[in-house]
Design a protein around this motif. Structure first.
Motif, mmCIF file in Angstrom:
data_model
loop_
_atom_site.group_PDB
_atom_site.id
_atom_site.type_symbol
_atom_site.label_atom_id
_atom_site.label_comp_id
_atom_site.label_asym_id
_atom_site.label_seq_id
_atom_site.Cartn_x
_atom_site.Cartn_y
_atom_site.Cartn_z
ATOM 1 N N ILE A 192 0.828 -1.203 0.000
ATOM 2 C CA ILE A 192 0.000 0.000 0.000
ATOM 3 C C ILE A 192 0.866 1.257 0.000
ATOM 4 C CG2 ILE A 192 -1.719 1.291 1.316
ATOM 5 C CD1 ILE A 192 -2.687 -1.409 2.409
ATOM 6 N N VAL A 193 1.966 1.222 0.721
ATOM 7 C CA VAL A 193 2.810 2.401 0.918
ATOM 8 C C VAL A 193 3.943 2.411 -0.107
ATOM 9 C CG1 VAL A 193 4.339 3.565 2.551
ATOM 10 C CG2 VAL A 193 2.269 2.455 3.369
ATOM 11 N N ILE A 194 4.281 3.606 -0.589
ATOM 12 C CA ILE A 194 5.398 3.749 -1.527
ATOM 13 C C ILE A 194 6.536 4.475 -0.807
ATOM 14 C CG2 ILE A 194 4.586 5.930 -2.526
ATOM 15 C CD1 ILE A 194 5.552 4.690 -5.273
ATOM 16 N N TYR A 195 7.749 4.019 -1.043
ATOM 17 C CA TYR A 195 8.928 4.556 -0.377
ATOM 18 C C TYR A 195 9.810 5.311 -1.371
ATOM 19 C CZ TYR A 195 7.484 1.403 3.314
ATOM 20 O OH TYR A 195 6.758 0.779 4.286
ATOM 21 N N HIS A 248 4.676 11.923 9.696
ATOM 22 C CA HIS A 248 4.682 10.498 10.035
ATOM 23 C C HIS A 248 3.690 9.687 9.207
ATOM 24 C CE1 HIS A 248 1.384 12.117 12.455
ATOM 25 N NE2 HIS A 248 0.865 10.912 12.370
ATOM 26 N N GLN A 249 2.877 10.354 8.390
ATOM 27 C CA GLN A 249 1.874 9.659 7.588
ATOM 28 C C GLN A 249 2.454 9.312 6.216
ATOM 29 O OE1 GLN A 249 -1.074 12.843 8.004
ATOM 30 N NE2 GLN A 249 -2.382 11.350 9.036
ATOM 31 N N PRO A 250 2.424 8.041 5.855
ATOM 32 C CA PRO A 250 3.021 7.632 4.584
ATOM 33 C C PRO A 250 2.146 7.986 3.378
ATOM 34 C CG PRO A 250 2.031 5.749 5.649
ATOM 35 C CD PRO A 250 1.903 6.904 6.619
ATOM 36 N N VAL A 251 2.776 8.029 2.221
ATOM 37 C CA VAL A 251 2.072 8.247 0.958
ATOM 38 C C VAL A 251 1.744 6.873 0.384
ATOM 39 C CG1 VAL A 251 2.296 9.154 -1.387
ATOM 40 C CG2 VAL A 251 3.269 10.419 0.530
ATOM 41 N N THR A 252 0.512 6.691 -0.046
ATOM 42 C CA THR A 252 0.113 5.411 -0.615
ATOM 43 C C THR A 252 0.438 5.366 -2.104
ATOM 44 O OG1 THR A 252 -2.128 6.104 -1.207
ATOM 45 C CG2 THR A 252 -1.804 5.233 1.030
ATOM 46 N N VAL A 253 0.446 4.157 -2.632
ATOM 47 C CA VAL A 253 0.696 3.956 -4.055
ATOM 48 C C VAL A 253 -0.358 4.706 -4.871
ATOM 49 C CG1 VAL A 253 0.707 2.226 -5.901
ATOM 50 C CG2 VAL A 253 1.873 1.753 -3.742
ATOM 51 N N LYS A 254 -1.621 4.655 -4.444
ATOM 52 C CA LYS A 254 -2.695 5.329 -5.165
ATOM 53 C C LYS A 254 -2.500 6.846 -5.153
ATOM 54 C CE LYS A 254 -7.715 5.858 -5.476
ATOM 55 N NZ LYS A 254 -7.522 7.064 -6.213
ATOM 56 N N GLU A 255 -2.138 7.404 -3.991
ATOM 57 C CA GLU A 255 -1.905 8.850 -3.898
ATOM 58 C C GLU A 255 -0.755 9.277 -4.802
ATOM 59 O OE1 GLU A 255 -3.403 9.502 0.723
ATOM 60 O OE2 GLU A 255 -1.302 8.998 0.313
ATOM 61 N N PHE A 256 0.318 8.477 -4.816
ATOM 62 C CA PHE A 256 1.457 8.785 -5.672
ATOM 63 C C PHE A 256 1.042 8.731 -7.142
ATOM 64 C CE2 PHE A 256 4.987 7.261 -8.290
ATOM 65 C CZ PHE A 256 5.888 8.290 -8.113
ATOM 66 N N ALA A 257 0.312 7.693 -7.516
ATOM 67 C CA ALA A 257 -0.113 7.538 -8.907
ATOM 68 C C ALA A 257 -1.011 8.700 -9.326
ATOM 69 C CB ALA A 257 -0.840 6.208 -9.086
ATOM 70 N N ASP A 258 -1.941 9.082 -8.475
ATOM 71 C CA ASP A 258 -2.834 10.203 -8.783
ATOM 72 C C ASP A 258 -2.042 11.501 -8.959
ATOM 73 O OD1 ASP A 258 -5.018 8.532 -8.657
ATOM 74 O OD2 ASP A 258 -5.616 9.153 -6.644
#
Length: 65
Positions: free
Chosen positions: A6-9, A40-50
């Motif tokens: 879920i999370v992108i690094y 402290h809140q990670p970015v999700t794959v979906k948020e990054f893609a959007d």
């Protein structure tokens, strides 16, 4: 079946975009700011893609998810 991540690094962003790790970290920081997330809140794959205008499936394929 392996669960999808879920999370992108920063390393994932670097591999997907060809940017350096530092630039990838900065990009994730900018995305967090735009989305109103705290540090402290990670970015999700979906948020990054959007944010990047890329299909979620392409990002998931790139991060091995």
């Amino acid at each position: 079946m392996k669960p999808k991540r879920i999370v992108i690094y920063a390393q994932d962003v670097s591999n997907l975009t060809g940017k350096s790790i530092r630039q990838a970290q900065r990009l994730l920081k900018d995305i967090r700011f735009v989305l109103g997330k705290e540090i402290h809140q990670p970015v999700t794959v979906k948020e990054f893609a959007d944010y990047m205008g890329i299909e979620v499936e392409e990002v998931e394929q790139g991060v091995g998810g």
